[in-house]
Every structure is written in C-alpha cells, then in structure tokens.
Design a protein around this motif. Sequence first.
Motif, mmCIF file in Angstrom:
data_model
loop_
_atom_site.group_PDB
_atom_site.id
_atom_site.type_symbol
_atom_site.label_atom_id
_atom_site.label_comp_id
_atom_site.label_asym_id
_atom_site.label_seq_id
_atom_site.Cartn_x
_atom_site.Cartn_y
_atom_site.Cartn_z
ATOM 1 N N TYR A 1 10.162 -1.824 -14.963
ATOM 2 C CA TYR A 1 10.305 -2.329 -16.319
ATOM 3 C C TYR A 1 11.724 -2.841 -16.439
ATOM 4 N N MET A 2 11.877 -4.077 -16.833
ATOM 5 C CA MET A 2 13.217 -4.637 -16.962
ATOM 6 C C MET A 2 13.559 -4.769 -18.433
ATOM 7 N N LYS A 3 14.716 -4.208 -18.813
ATOM 8 C CA LYS A 3 15.193 -4.360 -20.176
ATOM 9 C C LYS A 3 15.546 -5.823 -20.402
ATOM 10 N N LYS A 4 15.254 -6.316 -21.591
ATOM 11 C CA LYS A 4 15.579 -7.706 -21.931
ATOM 12 C C LYS A 4 17.087 -7.820 -22.157
ATOM 13 N N LEU A 5 17.709 -8.823 -21.539
ATOM 14 C CA LEU A 5 19.154 -9.026 -21.557
ATOM 15 C C LEU A 5 19.485 -10.334 -22.253
ATOM 16 N N ILE A 6 20.452 -10.302 -23.174
ATOM 17 C CA ILE A 6 21.000 -11.525 -23.747
ATOM 18 C C ILE A 6 22.389 -11.731 -23.154
ATOM 19 N N TYR B 1 19.299 -8.879 -31.591
ATOM 20 C CA TYR B 1 18.295 -7.899 -32.006
ATOM 21 C C TYR B 1 16.981 -8.061 -31.253
ATOM 22 N N GLU B 2 16.809 -9.160 -30.555
ATOM 23 C CA GLU B 2 15.618 -9.389 -29.745
ATOM 24 C C GLU B 2 15.769 -8.821 -28.332
ATOM 25 N N ALA B 3 16.964 -8.378 -27.988
ATOM 26 C CA ALA B 3 17.252 -7.901 -26.632
ATOM 27 C C ALA B 3 17.429 -6.388 -26.622
ATOM 28 N N ASP B 4 17.250 -5.806 -25.443
ATOM 29 C CA ASP B 4 17.531 -4.384 -25.248
ATOM 30 C C ASP B 4 18.990 -4.156 -24.891
ATOM 31 N N VAL B 5 19.590 -5.152 -24.209
ATOM 32 C CA VAL B 5 20.961 -5.048 -23.717
ATOM 33 C C VAL B 5 21.690 -6.354 -24.021
ATOM 34 N N VAL B 6 22.920 -6.221 -24.515
ATOM 35 C CA VAL B 6 23.783 -7.380 -24.733
ATOM 36 C C VAL B 6 24.768 -7.441 -23.571
ATOM 37 N N GLY B 7 24.817 -8.587 -22.896
ATOM 38 C CA GLY B 7 25.746 -8.783 -21.786
ATOM 39 C C GLY B 7 26.872 -9.706 -22.198
ATOM 40 N N LEU B 8 28.091 -9.181 -22.252
ATOM 41 C CA LEU B 8 29.269 -9.993 -22.549
ATOM 42 C C LEU B 8 29.832 -10.497 -21.222
ATOM 43 N N LEU B 9 29.851 -11.805 -21.041
ATOM 44 C CA LEU B 9 30.323 -12.393 -19.786
ATOM 45 C C LEU B 9 31.745 -12.899 -19.916
ATOM 46 N N GLU C 1 19.395 -3.310 -10.942
ATOM 47 C CA GLU C 1 19.091 -1.877 -10.907
ATOM 48 C C GLU C 1 19.350 -1.248 -12.277
ATOM 49 N N TYR C 2 20.462 -1.614 -12.893
ATOM 50 C CA TYR C 2 20.774 -1.110 -14.236
ATOM 51 C C TYR C 2 19.706 -1.540 -15.244
ATOM 52 N N LEU C 3 19.311 -2.803 -15.202
ATOM 53 C CA LEU C 3 18.324 -3.322 -16.153
ATOM 54 C C LEU C 3 16.944 -2.715 -15.951
#
Length: 181
Positions: free
Chosen positions: A28-33, A90-98, A165-167
Amino acid sequence: IPMMQRKRRWIWSGSGKCSGHIGSKAAYMKKLILMGRSESGKTTLKQALLREKIQYCKTQYIHYDDLLIDTPGEYAQTHRLGYALALYAYEADVVGLLVAATESYTLFPPNITCMVNRDVIGIVTKINEPKANLPLARLWLRNAGCRDIFFVDSTTGEGVDGLLEYLNRPKKSEENATEKH
C-alpha cells in the motif's frame, strides 16, 4: 457502524504493469504531494518513483493521480496560487517538501510543517550535482520542521528506494487497527 477501510492504492512495479505486491508482500503506497520551487526536481522525482523514463517536462498544472500529486513550482512561489497547494495537501497522506541541493535559498519558512495535519517529509534532490550543498539543504528542511529527510538523485535512482520504502510503510494507526482484529 464499522469503520470504512481505505481504498488500496496500487504501486508501480517497474515492468510496465501495476501491481499490488512487492516481492511476496501486498503493498500500500501512501499518496504523496510534491511541493517546491520551479526546477527543484519534483516531476523528475515523480518519474523516478513511478519507474517512468526520465525526461524533462515542465509542469504547467497540478498532475493528480492515485499515487502522486505533482505541483508546478509557481504554485509555491506565488502567494495567491499557494492556496491551491493547501487544498491539494488534504488529498494526500504525505506532504513532500522538495529542496534541490543546488538552491541558493529556500521558500519554506521555519516551522511551516505545523500548518499541515499530515506527515511532512523533506526531500533533497540533485544530490550529486557539482554545486550541491547537502548540509544547507538539510538545515533548511529541519528548520521548516521536517523530521524525516530523504536524499535522492532521481536520474541515477540513488535514494529513491528508501523513499518508496517509507511511502509503503503502514501508518501506526493502520498497524494498530489490524492488530486489534
């Protein structure tokens, strides 16, 4: 009333087919923005995570799919467009700051992660560039409030598996829910 279970999101197997398994385990992959400045490597990272061919493609609008939300850098760089990022977060499970390791400044103010009720991770891209400054990029993301920081080179694939792996790791609340049944 029974709790509704989350819809399973399929991960990309790299063979050109979608799969729900990595090896013998269901995944299961968490959704990432992905959020960051223009040319920080968001779209290239998206291509690497999905095992697509790496090719430059300027993101002109928000690309929303089952696994990833790829945003244009202009949304993070323009105050009025930033509201759209808040909504899509709010649509994602995880927010990725690049942050690209080659950047001379950061867009992310100190403690910005407290404004989001999602997991927020830091992702440093372009780590193998000649002018990469990894300690400075790490400092900016730590100051922004990121506890987990990943260092990736999307063109070589370095660090991408660690991020995947984290996701794919279940949330603690999901682990506890399965243990109770």
